[in-house]
Design an enzyme around this catalytic site. Structure first.
Site, PDB file in Angstrom:
ATOM      1  N   ASP A 135       0.852  -1.198   0.000  1.00 17.47           N
ATOM      2  CA  ASP A 135       0.000   0.000   0.000  1.00 17.47           C
ATOM      3  C   ASP A 135       0.883   1.242   0.000  1.00 17.47           C
ATOM      4  OD1 ASP A 135      -2.106   1.818   0.303  1.00 17.47           O
ATOM      5  OD2 ASP A 135      -3.207   0.438   1.598  1.00 17.47           O
ATOM      6  N   HIS A 189      -0.470   4.629   0.298  1.00 16.78           N
ATOM      7  CA  HIS A 189      -1.179   5.832   0.756  1.00 16.78           C
ATOM      8  C   HIS A 189      -0.779   6.165   2.191  1.00 16.78           C
ATOM      9  CE1 HIS A 189      -3.582   4.173  -2.535  1.00 16.78           C
ATOM     10  NE2 HIS A 189      -3.852   5.419  -2.810  1.00 16.78           N
ATOM     11  N   SER A 202      -4.765  -4.490   2.023  1.00 20.70           N
ATOM     12  CA  SER A 202      -4.008  -4.097   3.219  1.00 20.70           C
ATOM     13  C   SER A 202      -4.597  -4.718   4.479  1.00 20.70           C
ATOM     14  CB  SER A 202      -3.995  -2.569   3.362  1.00 20.70           C
ATOM     15  OG  SER A 202      -3.363  -1.972   2.260  1.00 20.70           O
TER      16      SER A 202
END
Length: 840
Positions: free
Chosen positions: A367, A369, A420
């Site tokens: 991930d 972000h 995630s």
């Protein structure tokens, strides 16, 4: 019981049965409230004694009205009737009375209702909206009530009082006064009951004279400027007589006061000079660390208190952190020198003792972000926590090793995409295997308290807590560090999560899912002769957009999510942009943040520090059951997009959607098309590096703006697709606000989102688009790099609509795995958040 995530029927029955077992509750009459009649009926079946049903109306016609009324009467309930008919909502006096009279005759004469069981709601509507025709809505309700009570014997009159004052949302004292004035006159006219917070109603005679007069004038529409006058009064309420300091008078205080003032107000102009002045006072501050532990932490303590009480907002907190970082940055060389000397003499490193605690933060593997994680780090740092941020795409072993090496007090995991969630479960299992006992904090847009309780917490014996947002992180960490609070806090969370798990598994038993065969039989059925596929696109294959003109993208920006990132949320009617600037609580800070965002955006454009690239393409396509077959120019089948269909039981007349429903079936004999796109904003990491060592505020600002640019680029391209590249809506004329409300024809859903929750479908998109050519890549968890990226599919048919598949049953998952050529276990891993059953 109308919340979108609820199974209304199940929830209503379960709740009514639950409260019926409580003696103090069971003796009270219930009001069963839902806009879905099946949900109402579920409540009626479980209700003891006589209740009130809210509500029915003539909106769907007389036959529907009679059928529902007969059922309600059979259950022995009273009924609230809204002043709606086939033409819509009644707003004037005569229409209100006419609709209620017609409903009364049907209920009493045709259905056989006792008139005393009929309660009319003649629609209390909002006044002072700025539209002149709304100014008499209070009068129309009161006068309609008077006539209804005079002409329809035995009936009652009710209404939702809070609607009346919606225009002044956030100004509670004004709203409460408006409610009291309205009820004072409405009750005299015959109003019997209403929905209102009775505990906050001021006595009519005790309302301050000026406010009372303003409310009276507004209700009776006596003053053309009444709205403006009451608004001014509302804005002046609670204001201090002091004027904001706009000069440097504060510089006259002692150094401690100056540092606190600078921290609270985010002023970094003098902080280095003031920090040096404090350092030079070796009598008061013999060590540089004493300055951090003293005036700097005292100032940040004030910041934390103000933030926690809602008197300070996230952008202000991050500016305060910038000042703190600058002061600490100045002291670090002196502290390092002292530390080295101390370590040489004693072998003891005491720097860490200056912090409240140490937290290791990481965005999990796969991930990319990290805006939310960065904000949590800043807020914790402001509260004297030592924050070790491992960045994005962090392997599990690195998280564990760092936690041990740094003697962390907490591990915090963040993630945005659904894969995630599985990685977080893996980290929890590994922490358990390594016999760790550190509190595990879970956060990020894709996480939830339910998922944490059901899927993560059982895998780890240490404390596991879902942290909703940055403002909650300090409270959670503080409770876990405080020896007096920790045991009770951990026990309370464990008990809450156990209840959540029990409710979750009970809900899986209670929910009803249809078989995949039944869902397919009741799919959305389009008459492809009557509503044929859209016109063919103007080209087939792909088209690359390199260094797209930002001046075309910026007007498409949806600013509401920008404010959400900074946790600035206005109250209705000031939730969205630009109305948020009018909000009494966050409006001023939102405008300041917006102006600073505009300034940064202007610099980005002039310096060309960020750029946007994209690719889109069109291919021939047909639906084959739940899948979409993609063809090349010679009509050879080259790829397949696999679809998932809704299975949660619906009313008899509703369809079970799948994305393939919006593409012409192969057996229709009509060739259709499908579009794909991927867009990204580049240069973010490079620009952030200029700020990361000293300026969290501008670093987060850059990432927030990059996300907005990527989303706006997707909006801009979709507009061109509709009007130019596909051209099926070439006469479209929509504003940016209308586009954000999806007023256009067609949709652009993305894999990994509600209409197709399987991220693995992105791999097919990437094969067709070759999106790597523009620099947009997929991680092993199928997150997109760079983080400011958007991708999806284009559907053009006018019947296409956004939907959520909801939970999926085992029969569909097995069939889906077979079609994709995957084993069921792998498929379940990718679909874990939407499974209607427990894989364990």
């Amino acid at each position: 019981m109308d919340e979108g995530m609820l199974d209304g029927k199940m929830a209503m029955a379960k709740f009514v049965n639950l409260i019926s077992s409580e003696p103090d509750v069971a003796k009270l009459p219930l009001c069963i409230d839902s806009s879905n009649f099946e949900t109402l009926e579920a409540g009626l079946k479980c209700t003891q004694g006589k209740c009130i049903v809210n509500s029915i109306s003539l909106k769907e016609g007389e036959q529907d009205f009679v059928e529902k009324a007969k059922k309600i009467r059979r259950y022995g309930a009273a009924v609230i009737v809204m002043a709606f008919d086939e033409e819509g909502q009644a707003t004037d006096i005569q229409r209100k009375v006419d609709i209620c009279a017609r409903s009364y005759r049907i209920l009493v004469e045709k259905v056989g209702f006792n008139p005393q069981d009929v309660i009319f709601d003649p629609n209390i509507l909002t006044i002072a909206t700025g539209m002149e025709e709304h100014n008499e809505y209070g009068i129309t309700y009161i006068e309609a009530t008077r006539l209804i009570k005079a002409t329809l014997p035995g009936c009652r009159v009710s209404g939702g009082v809070s609607n009346f004052s919606f225009s002044f949302r956030g100004k509670e004292r004004v709203r409460e006064a408006m409610h009291s004035v309205f009820l004072y006159h409405a009750i005299k006219a015959g109003m019997d009951m209403g929905i209102v917070n009775a505990g906050n109603l001021p006595v009519y005679s005790s309302i301050e004279a000026k406010l009372l007069q303003l409310c009276e004038n507004l209700l009776w529409n006596k003053d053309p400027e009444g709205t403006e006058k009451l608004l001014i009064y509302a804005q002046e309420m609670g204001k201090s007589d002091k004027k904001a300091v706009v000069d440097d008078d504060w510089r006259g205080g002692d150094v401690e006061d100056r540092l606190e003032y600078a921290l609270v107000r985010g002023i970094d102009k003098y902080v280095v000079d003031d920090t040096e002045e404090a350092r030079a006072d070796s009598t008061k501050y013999p060590r540089p660390l004493n300055i951090i532990e003293g005036p700097l932490m005292k100032g940040m303590g004030v910041v934390g208190d103000l933030f926690g009480s809602g008197k300070m907002f996230l952008p202000q907190v991050i500016k305060s952190a910038r000042v703190m970082k600058k002061a600490v940055g100045y002291l670090i060389p002196y502290m390092e020198k002292e530390r080295e000397e101390n370590f040489r003499l004693t072998g003891i490193d005491d720097l860490k003792s200056a912090f409240t605690g140490t937290v290791v933060l990481a965005t999990v593997k796969g991930d990319v972000h990290d805006i939310g994680k960065n904000i949590v780090g800043v807020v914790l740092g402001c509260n004297n926590y030592r924050v070790i941020d491992l960045g994005v795409m962090t392997p599990c072993q690195k998280i564990l090793d760092t936690a041990v090496l740094e003697k962390a007090d907490f591990v915090g995991l963040s993630g945005l995409i659904t894969p995630s969630l599985d990685e977080m479960i893996h980290v929890a299992k590994e922490m358990e295997r390594n016999r760790m006992n550190l509190p595990l904090l879970i956060g990020g847009a894709t996480t939830s308290k339910t998922h944490t309780a059901v899927k993560i917490a059982p895998k780890y014996s240490g404390p596991t807590v879902h942290v909703l947002d940055a403002s909650k992180s300090v409270v959670v960490c503080g409770s876990l560090l405080d020896p007096k609070k920790k045991n009770d806090f951990v026990e309370e969370v464990a008990e809450e999560y156990q209840e959540i798990r029990e409710d979750h598994y009970d809900s899986l038993k209670d929910r009803i899912y249809v078989s995949i065969e039944f869902a397919r039989e009741h799919r959305l059925k389009i008459d492809w002769n009557e509503v044929p596929p859209a016109v063919p696109p103007t080209f087939l294959g792909r088209k690359i957009f390199d260094d797209y003109d930002l001046s075309r993208i910026i007007p498409c920006i949806d600013w509401k999510p920008f404010f959400d990132v900074w946790q600035l949320r206005g109250k209705y009617p000031n939730r969205g942009y630009p109305n948020i600037f009018n909000d009494a609580t966050v409006g001023v800070e939102a405008k300041r943040l917006f102006d600073e965002g505009q300034s940064m955006l202007s610099r980005i454009v002039s310096e060309r520090s960020l750029s946007c690239r994209g690719v889109l393409g069109f291919w021939r396509a047909n639906a084959v059951s739940d899948d979409i077959h993609v063809y090349d120019n010679a009509n050879n089948h080259i790829e397949t997009f696999f679809g998932l269909r809704q299975q949660a039981e619906k009313p008899a007349n509703e369809s079970y959607f799948c994305l393939s429903d919006f593409v012409a079936p192969k057996d229709s004999g009509k060739m259709d098309h499908i579009g794909l796109f991927a867009v990204s904003c580049f240069g973010v990491d490079e620009l952030c590096k200029k700020f990361e060592s000293y300026d969290d505020y501008n670093m987060i600002m850059v990432k927030a703006l990059a996300d907005r640019l990527a989303e706006a680029f997707a909006e801009e391209l979709h507009t061109r697709v509709r009007k130019e590249f596909w051209g099926y809506s070439d006469d479209e004329r929509l504003t940016a606000a209308e586009m954000h409300k999806i007023k256009y024809t067609g949709i652009r859903p993305a894999p990994g989102y509600p209409s197709q929750p399987d991220h693995t479908e992105k791999t097919t998109m990437w094969k067709l688009l070759n999106a790597d050519d523009i620099g947009t890549q997929l991680t092993e968890s199928l997150a997109m790099i760079p983080a400011a990226s958007v991708s999806g599919l284009y559907f053009a048919h006018p019947k296409s609509t956004y939907f959520a598949t909801g939970k999926l049953s085992k029969d569909q998952v097995v069939d889906y795995a077979r079609r994709k050529g995957q084993d069921v276990e792998t498929t379940e891993k990718w679909l874990l958040p939407v499974l209607a059953y427990d894989v364990n």
